[in-house]
Design a protein around this motif. Structure first.
Motif, PDB file in Angstrom:
ATOM      1  N   ILE A  78       0.803  -1.392  -0.379  1.00  0.00           N
ATOM      2  CA  ILE A  78       0.147   0.157  -0.152  1.00  0.00           C
ATOM      3  C   ILE A  78       1.137   1.349   0.355  1.00  0.00           C
ATOM      4  O   ILE A  78       1.308   2.005   1.080  1.00  0.00           O
ATOM      5  N   GLY A  79       1.265   1.642  -0.916  1.00  0.00           N
ATOM      6  CA  GLY A  79       2.353   2.493  -0.626  1.00  0.00           C
ATOM      7  C   GLY A  79       3.584   2.451  -0.360  1.00  0.00           C
ATOM      8  O   GLY A  79       3.510   1.191  -1.199  1.00  0.00           O
ATOM      9  N   PRO A  80       4.143   3.080   0.345  1.00  0.00           N
ATOM     10  CA  PRO A  80       5.915   3.002  -0.003  1.00  0.00           C
ATOM     11  C   PRO A  80       5.523   1.413   1.867  1.00  0.00           C
ATOM     12  O   PRO A  80       6.767   1.759   2.363  1.00  0.00           O
ATOM     13  N   MET A  81       4.065   1.381   2.060  1.00  0.00           N
ATOM     14  CA  MET A  81       4.081   0.582   3.207  1.00  0.00           C
ATOM     15  C   MET A  81       3.724  -0.980   2.189  1.00  0.00           C
ATOM     16  O   MET A  81       2.933  -1.259   2.159  1.00  0.00           O
ATOM     17  N   LYS A  82       3.975  -2.210   3.630  1.00  0.00           N
ATOM     18  CA  LYS A  82       3.617  -3.148   3.220  1.00  0.00           C
ATOM     19  C   LYS A  82       2.514  -3.801   4.356  1.00  0.00           C
ATOM     20  O   LYS A  82       3.037  -3.802   5.335  1.00  0.00           O
ATOM     21  N   SER A  83       1.129  -3.905   4.258  1.00  0.00           N
ATOM     22  CA  SER A  83       0.315  -4.364   4.720  1.00  0.00           C
ATOM     23  C   SER A  83       0.421  -5.331   5.399  1.00  0.00           C
ATOM     24  O   SER A  83       0.608  -6.862   4.382  1.00  0.00           O
ATOM     25  N   GLU A  84      -0.205  -5.757   6.679  1.00  0.00           N
ATOM     26  CA  GLU A  84       0.702  -7.743   6.858  1.00  0.00           C
ATOM     27  C   GLU A  84      -0.784  -8.490   7.022  1.00  0.00           C
ATOM     28  O   GLU A  84      -0.753  -9.595   7.498  1.00  0.00           O
ATOM     29  N   VAL A  85      -1.913  -7.211   7.700  1.00  0.00           N
ATOM     30  CA  VAL A  85      -2.755  -7.998   8.037  1.00  0.00           C
ATOM     31  C   VAL A  85      -3.953  -7.050   7.412  1.00  0.00           C
ATOM     32  O   VAL A  85      -4.087  -5.825   7.713  1.00  0.00           O
ATOM     33  N   LEU A  86      -5.328  -7.639   7.769  1.00  0.00           N
ATOM     34  CA  LEU A  86      -6.526  -6.545   7.044  1.00  0.00           C
ATOM     35  C   LEU A  86      -7.397  -7.002   8.298  1.00  0.00           C
ATOM     36  O   LEU A  86      -8.403  -7.742   9.129  1.00  0.00           O
ATOM     37  N   VAL A  87      -7.380  -5.648   8.987  1.00  0.00           N
ATOM     38  CA  VAL A  87      -8.841  -5.077  10.140  1.00  0.00           C
ATOM     39  C   VAL A  87      -9.479  -5.269   9.420  1.00  0.00           C
ATOM     40  O   VAL A  87      -9.917  -4.397   8.570  1.00  0.00           O
ATOM     41  N   LEU A  88     -10.714  -5.818  10.864  1.00  0.00           N
ATOM     42  CA  LEU A  88     -11.914  -5.689   9.686  1.00  0.00           C
ATOM     43  C   LEU A  88     -12.544  -4.441  10.228  1.00  0.00           C
ATOM     44  O   LEU A  88     -12.669  -4.221  11.489  1.00  0.00           O
ATOM     45  N   GLY A  89     -13.523  -3.717   9.875  1.00  0.00           N
ATOM     46  CA  GLY A  89     -14.645  -2.897   9.909  1.00  0.00           C
ATOM     47  C   GLY A  89     -16.319  -3.428   9.185  1.00  0.00           C
ATOM     48  O   GLY A  89     -16.310  -3.989   8.249  1.00  0.00           O
ATOM     49  N   LEU A  90     -16.828  -2.102   9.674  1.00  0.00           N
ATOM     50  CA  LEU A  90     -17.944  -2.211   8.900  1.00  0.00           C
ATOM     51  C   LEU A  90     -18.642  -0.919   8.533  1.00  0.00           C
ATOM     52  O   LEU A  90     -18.107   0.335   9.161  1.00  0.00           O
ATOM     53  N   HIS A  91     -19.136  -0.626   6.548  1.00  0.00           N
ATOM     54  CA  HIS A  91     -19.362   0.819   6.654  1.00  0.00           C
ATOM     55  C   HIS A  91     -20.425   1.230   7.422  1.00  0.00           C
ATOM     56  O   HIS A  91     -21.433   0.502   7.434  1.00  0.00           O
ATOM     57  N   ASP A  92     -20.731   2.349   7.729  1.00  0.00           N
ATOM     58  CA  ASP A  92     -21.823   3.430   8.347  1.00  0.00           C
ATOM     59  C   ASP A  92     -23.127   3.988   7.353  1.00  0.00           C
ATOM     60  O   ASP A  92     -22.476   3.415   6.308  1.00  0.00           O
ATOM     61  N   SER A  93     -24.174   3.994   8.044  1.00  0.00           N
ATOM     62  CA  SER A  93     -24.682   4.809   7.087  1.00  0.00           C
ATOM     63  C   SER A  93     -24.210   5.986   5.635  1.00  0.00           C
ATOM     64  O   SER A  93     -23.969   5.786   4.477  1.00  0.00           O
ATOM     65  N   ALA A  94     -23.464   6.702   6.075  1.00  0.00           N
ATOM     66  CA  ALA A  94     -22.169   7.597   5.401  1.00  0.00           C
ATOM     67  C   ALA A  94     -21.316   6.923   4.828  1.00  0.00           C
ATOM     68  O   ALA A  94     -20.602   7.873   4.106  1.00  0.00           O
ATOM     69  N   GLY A  95     -20.715   5.508   4.325  1.00  0.00           N
ATOM     70  CA  GLY A  95     -19.669   5.115   4.086  1.00  0.00           C
ATOM     71  C   GLY A  95     -18.793   4.939   4.805  1.00  0.00           C
ATOM     72  O   GLY A  95     -17.571   4.607   4.402  1.00  0.00           O
ATOM     73  N   GLY A  96     -18.569   5.195   6.164  1.00  0.00           N
ATOM     74  CA  GLY A  96     -17.501   5.713   7.111  1.00  0.00           C
ATOM     75  C   GLY A  96     -17.071   4.287   7.682  1.00  0.00           C
ATOM     76  O   GLY A  96     -18.274   3.428   7.873  1.00  0.00           O
ATOM     77  N   VAL A  97     -15.897   3.780   7.601  1.00  0.00           N
ATOM     78  CA  VAL A  97     -16.077   2.143   8.214  1.00  0.00           C
ATOM     79  C   VAL A  97     -15.329   2.898   9.855  1.00  0.00           C
ATOM     80  O   VAL A  97     -14.873   3.641  10.791  1.00  0.00           O
ATOM     81  N   VAL A  98     -16.274   1.524  10.470  1.00  0.00           N
ATOM     82  CA  VAL A  98     -16.257   0.932  11.729  1.00  0.00           C
ATOM     83  C   VAL A  98     -15.338   0.128  12.280  1.00  0.00           C
ATOM     84  O   VAL A  98     -15.833  -1.349  11.483  1.00  0.00           O
ATOM     85  N   LEU A  99     -14.943   0.330  13.407  1.00  0.00           N
ATOM     86  CA  LEU A  99     -14.425  -1.004  13.615  1.00  0.00           C
ATOM     87  C   LEU A  99     -14.862  -2.121  14.024  1.00  0.00           C
ATOM     88  O   LEU A  99     -15.663  -1.285  15.409  1.00  0.00           O
ATOM     89  N   LEU A 100     -14.687  -3.629  13.445  1.00  0.00           N
ATOM     90  CA  LEU A 100     -14.743  -4.491  14.055  1.00  0.00           C
ATOM     91  C   LEU A 100     -14.006  -4.681  15.801  1.00  0.00           C
ATOM     92  O   LEU A 100     -12.644  -4.604  16.205  1.00  0.00           O
ATOM     93  N   ALA A 101     -14.687  -5.092  17.090  1.00  0.00           N
ATOM     94  CA  ALA A 101     -13.492  -4.814  18.362  1.00  0.00           C
ATOM     95  C   ALA A 101     -14.417  -6.127  19.193  1.00  0.00           C
ATOM     96  O   ALA A 101     -16.194  -5.727  19.162  1.00  0.00           O
ATOM     97  N   PRO A 102     -13.367  -6.471  20.375  1.00  0.00           N
ATOM     98  CA  PRO A 102     -14.540  -6.942  21.544  1.00  0.00           C
ATOM     99  C   PRO A 102     -15.377  -6.384  21.924  1.00  0.00           C
ATOM    100  O   PRO A 102     -14.465  -5.326  22.285  1.00  0.00           O
ATOM    101  N   ASP A 103     -16.314  -6.504  22.431  1.00  0.00           N
ATOM    102  CA  ASP A 103     -16.727  -5.239  23.989  1.00  0.00           C
ATOM    103  C   ASP A 103     -16.262  -5.806  25.335  1.00  0.00           C
ATOM    104  O   ASP A 103     -16.466  -5.455  26.089  1.00  0.00           O
ATOM    105  N   HIS A 104     -15.684  -6.712  25.479  1.00  0.00           N
ATOM    106  CA  HIS A 104     -14.983  -7.032  26.743  1.00  0.00           C
ATOM    107  C   HIS A 104     -13.724  -7.034  25.701  1.00  0.00           C
ATOM    108  O   HIS A 104     -12.759  -7.957  25.277  1.00  0.00           O
ATOM    109  N   PRO A 105     -12.158  -7.204  27.312  1.00  0.00           N
ATOM    110  CA  PRO A 105     -11.195  -6.867  26.704  1.00  0.00           C
ATOM    111  C   PRO A 105     -10.344  -8.713  26.360  1.00  0.00           C
ATOM    112  O   PRO A 105     -11.455 -10.144  27.473  1.00  0.00           O
ATOM    113  N   VAL A 106     -10.195  -9.196  25.809  1.00  0.00           N
ATOM    114  CA  VAL A 106      -9.283 -10.478  25.384  1.00  0.00           C
ATOM    115  C   VAL A 106      -8.409 -10.748  25.603  1.00  0.00           C
ATOM    116  O   VAL A 106      -7.485 -10.042  24.952  1.00  0.00           O
ATOM    117  N   PRO A 107      -7.692 -11.834  25.657  1.00  0.00           N
ATOM    118  CA  PRO A 107      -6.030 -11.825  25.285  1.00  0.00           C
ATOM    119  C   PRO A 107      -5.787 -11.616  23.620  1.00  0.00           C
ATOM    120  O   PRO A 107      -6.534 -11.993  22.541  1.00  0.00           O
TER     121      PRO A 107
END
Length: 113
Positions: A78-107
């Motif tokens: 991605i440009g000058p950077m090598k992206s090693e993982v795909l962080v997951l998210g969902l589009h909101d009604s305006a097209g912005g990305v909201v990250l997927l995350a646990p609702d309680h801490p996990v290891p």
């Protein structure tokens, strides 16, 4: 609805949780993005990602946040950077990305079940 897959195909996608340890603006990206460094625990370690999440997030506000990501895709330039993982998210009604995350801490490194 998408084509159906079998359970073995689902299991082939390695989805894990990690904690963002560092985040920076990514002005070299074609679309507004943030560079992320995510700690996935001792088995996987820290991995980099580029995420188009600027509609809802700033680099400083992401530090310490847990996120969900696919960790077994091949790295992608991605440009000058090598992206090693795909962080997951969902589009909101305006097209912005909201990250997927646990609702309680996990290891870090915990695999989705």
């Amino acid at each position: 609805m998408s084509d159906q897959i079998d359970f073995d195909q689902f299991l082939a996608v390695d989805i894990r949780v990690g904690t963002i340890t560092r985040a920076e603006d990514f002005p070299e990206a074609r679309k507004p993005a943030i560079k992320l460094w995510v700690d996935f625990g001792p088995e996987i370690g820290e991995k980099k990602s580029s995420a188009q999440i600027t509609a809802h997030y700033t680099p400083d506000g992401l530090i310490g946040k847990q996120v969900v990501a696919v960790v077994n895709f091949p790295p992608r330039q991605i440009g000058p950077m090598k992206s090693e993982v795909l962080v997951l998210g969902l589009h909101d009604s305006a097209g912005g990305v909201v990250l997927l995350a646990p609702d309680h801490p996990v290891p870090n490194g915990e695999r989705m079940c």
